[in-house]
Enzyme design. Structure first.
Site, PDB file in Angstrom:
ATOM      1  N   GLU A 108       0.807  -1.296  -0.070  1.00  0.00           N
ATOM      2  CA  GLU A 108       0.058   0.190  -0.122  1.00  0.00           C
ATOM      3  C   GLU A 108       0.787   1.255  -0.078  1.00  0.00           C
ATOM      4  OE1 GLU A 108      -2.441  -1.738   3.271  1.00  0.00           O
ATOM      5  OE2 GLU A 108      -4.073  -0.931   2.045  1.00  0.00           O
ATOM      6  N   GLU A 128      -4.172  -9.474   3.174  1.00  0.00           N
ATOM      7  CA  GLU A 128      -4.851  -9.303   4.599  1.00  0.00           C
ATOM      8  C   GLU A 128      -5.940 -10.175   4.964  1.00  0.00           C
ATOM      9  OE1 GLU A 128      -3.549  -6.990   2.570  1.00  0.00           O
ATOM     10  OE2 GLU A 128      -2.931  -5.077   3.553  1.00  0.00           O
TER      11      GLU A 128
END
Ligand code: 3H9
Length: 689
Positions: A108, A128
């Site tokens: 990210e 995730e």
């Protein structure tokens, strides 16, 4: 310039500022790293001599994500969002230089940079979901803008990373760096400055934000993930990227993240994440212990198990000999291996030339002396002590000094097998689960005399084979199957008391297992347990009756269920129902309807009880080891954290009381709460404490 803090360094290479993080082993974005990055970016921003910034990491990987150990702790600013804001607020080009695995929050951060370059071996992804989460630092909003919502959703819901080459094709990576990554990053940054390339941010792009194909993809990707919160949240967040402005999508993503991270499912998955890594450690092993090098393997026995184990070696790039003294069985085994690979190729899971390379690593032979070159020998012959002892006697004579000698027995005494050799320190169990080339669990059975370096070798080899190794002690059935035996006994009782196979299986599937106990036994073959019971003078009323009636499971088209030709779908079988009802009445049992809740409790509590005994006896070293065994070997729903973790969530006092009740009702002393449960419950503690 210079060292910002213990983890982050900032230096200048001409007009390019190079920010390097060194937080071994995986450069997780812990507080100190975040603080260091924000400060380094501030300095680079304010330094008029700096025209561009490269962000990279030392060690084996780019940031592998947020620091999972910080989840559940009070947040400490700067947050990952602050780091990303510092990147995006930079008026000079920022280049992420990726190597290793850029995952989760790490990827990210890279997505917030203006440019990304990667070494050919780098992998990027948002895993995730495997922690019961969704990407919480803008991943669900930026990735769809970069690669389109459908592809982004696939990456986010599966959590599977992609390689650098694919990332380049998708436009995630701007360039592949050959040679030294930092120099390549600096060169790339200089070029951007020299060419005056515009600084486009991913958040500002919308040309790929189309809803086309999204709903179908969402449906297909999540249909097998029932019961899990995270995949649905991922879908919602990625859909937001299409329909909401960026900032609003980001705000909703944070909300969803906060909800998931505080939820039971993510906590359970994080427990399994750490338990899996902990399981590779052997408490009393000296830290200096080194695994022995493994360059070549040998597998004795070309049956289903032996073939699957040989495939594990070939898949991991380790040459392996498969030995079976009967030429016809050897050929059948090799044919089965080839057929397995062909199926994978036809389903698109393997390239044809890669299959050839793997097959070329497998050599077949009928003479045991082929083991002379092997650094590890895995025996997978018939499950009979005399046969195993004879094989190990031969191995002792033929195998090279220091070769690891492993048995794949699932029931027999590893110490007795070890004594058939003059080198019991090299002998241990490597208990693979069927199908061996697919199932991730590997129980490593430590004998009385197994040396530390033999154990370390088995653990390291297991990881190389892509398995999750868990070390256990010697006893009948080891950890997994000894607990399973309790569930099987309870299945019999439930069938006799009033439940039918389809009802038991439905309850267990609703709990989250991929299949119920009856379908699982049909898959494994009922005759296997029947023969073992006959040898041990034991009986299982219904299962034995089924075997006597030729119901061996899927292989005979009928077991607890019936199967149409060529189908693996279990169908209720009136013949089985009749057999069960007759068995109940023969034993004078008044059948009664059994509630789903009771079925689930009786499927699970006896296993937990046996798990507690295994801990008391030292056969399992940690409750987390048992959880890992059940998650990776038997399909325990990972989002429920494993049986011992689940027991703690229920509360051991409740577990104790329920077991006492069931023990009283059934008269089975095995159901009485194990002393460990009684003690911990009395102290108000759990297995995890
Ligand atoms: C996230 O990023 C959330 C964000 O979206 C939003 C935030 C707001 N943290 O696996 P290994 C430890 S969520 C802390 O044996 P490998 C691990 O416990 C995160 N520790 O190595 C082990 O410790 P020990 C998204 C971590 O080479 C050691 O590192 N990222 C973390 O086989 C070595 O690990 C992920 O989910 C972490 N993030 O595999 C990636 N990661 O030695 C999770 C590892 O004491 N990590 N540790 O037992 C992995 O998948 C693998 O570790 C990786 C390396 C592939 C990186």
């Amino acid at each position: 310039m210079g060292s910002i803090n213990a983890s982050v360094d900032l230096r200048r290479d001409g007009e390019v500022a190079v920010v390097t993080t060194d937080n071994p082993p995986v450069n997780a974005l812990k507080h100190e790293v975040r603080a260091g990055l924000v400060e380094a970016l501030r300095q680079a921003r304010e330094d008029g001599a700096v025209k561009a910034v490269v962000i990279g990491c030392a060690g084996r990987t780019f940031f592998a994500g947020a620091d999972i150990t910080e989840f559940g702790q009070p947040p400490r600013p700067p947050s990952l969002h602050d780091v990303i804001a510092a990147v995006e607020g930079m008026p000079k080009p920022v280049v992420a230089a990726l190597h290793g695995t850029a995952l989760g929050g790490g990827f990210e951060v890279a997505l917030a940079c203006h440019f990304r370059i990667a070494v050919p071996g780098a992998r990027v992804g948002l895993p995730e979901v495997k922690l019961g989460l969704l990407p919480g630092a803008g991943g669900t909003q930026r990735l769809p803008r970069l690669v389109g919502p459908e592809k982004a959703l696939r990456m986010i819901v599966t959590g599977e990373p992609i390689g650098a080459a694919e990332a380049q094709v998708l436009g995630v990576v701007d360039d592949i760096a050959e040679g030294d990554l930092t120099s390549a990053g600096v060169t790339f940054a200089r070029r951007v400055v020299a060419e005056g390339r515009p600084l486009s941010l991913v958040r500002e792009r919308d040309e790929k934000l189309s809803a086309e194909g999204f709903a179908d993809a969402a449906e297909t990707l999540t249909q097998r993930l029932r019961g899990q919160d995270a995949p649905a949240a991922c879908v919602e967040a990625v859909r937001n990227a299409i329909v909401l402005p960026f900032e609003e999508g980001l705000r909703r993503e944070s909300e969803l993240f906060r909800r998931l991270v505080a939820g039971d499912q993510s906590k359970a998955r994080r427990h399994v994440f750490f338990a899996e890594r902990e399981a590779a450690r052997i408490g009393d092993m000296p830290e200096t212990t080194k695994p022995r090098p493994i360059g070549r393997g040998a597998v004795i026995g070309a049956g289903t198990m032996g073939g699957g184990i040989a495939m594990c070696f070939a898949n991991a790039g380790i040459p392996v000999s498969v030995v079976d003294t009967r030429r016809d069985l050897l050929q059948r085994g090799l044919d089965r291996i080839a057929a397995n690979y062909r199926t994978t190729v036809s389903r698109g899971g393997l390239a044809a030339d890669e299959m050839e390379r793997r097959m070329a690593r497998i050599a077949g032979g009928t003479e045991l002396d082929a083991v002379a070159q092997a650094d590890v020998v895995v025996e997978a012959v018939f499950e009979e002590m005399d046969v195993k002892k004879q094989v190990f006697g031969e191995l002792d004579r033929l195998a090279k000094k220091d070769a690891l000698l492993a048995t794949n027995t699932s029931t027999l005494d590893v110490d007795e097998i070890a004594r058939a050799t003059g080198r019991p320190r090299d002998v241990l169990g490597m208990h693979f689960f069927s199908p061996a080339n697919v199932m991730r669990l590997l129980e490593i059975v430590r004998g009385q005399e197994t040396s530390f370096d033999a154990l370390a070798t088995a653990v390291a080899l297991g990881r190389r084979l892509g398995k999750v190794p868990v070390t256990v002690g010697v006893c009948y059935g080891f950890v997994g199957n000894r607990m399973l035996a309790r569930r099987s006994a309870e299945t019999e009782r439930l069938l006799l008391e009033g439940a039918l196979p389809q009802r038991i299986d439905a309850a267990v599937v609703a709990f989250g297992f991929p299949m119920g106990p009856c379908a699982m036994m049909d898959l494994a073959g009922l005759d296997v347990g029947w023969r073992i019971r006959q040898g041990r003078g034991e009986r299982a009323v219904i299962e034995d009756a089924l075997c006597e009636a030729g119901h061996y499971g899927q292989k005979t088209g009928k077991g607890y269920f019936r199967y149409d030709a060529g189908s693996r779908t279990p169908l209720p079988d009136p013949e089985v129902e009749k057999l069960i009802l007759e068995s109940s009445s023969r034993l004078g049992i008044n059948r009664r309807p059994i509630a789903e809740e009771e079925i689930v409790e009786r499927m699970i509590l006896p296993m937990i009880n046996e798990g507690a005994r295994l801990l008391e006896e030292g056969i399992a070293s940690r409750p987390g080891d048992i959880d890992v065994i059940w998650v990776y070997g038997y399909g325990w729903p990972v989002w429920r954290g494993g049986p011992m973790y689940y027991a703690d969530r229920l509360g051991l006092a409740r577990v104790r009381d329920k077991l006492t009740d069931y023990a009283g009702r059934s008269g089975d002393p095995a159901l009485r709460p194990a002393p460990l449960i009684a003690r911990l419950a009395a102290e108000g503690r759990g297995f995890g404490s």
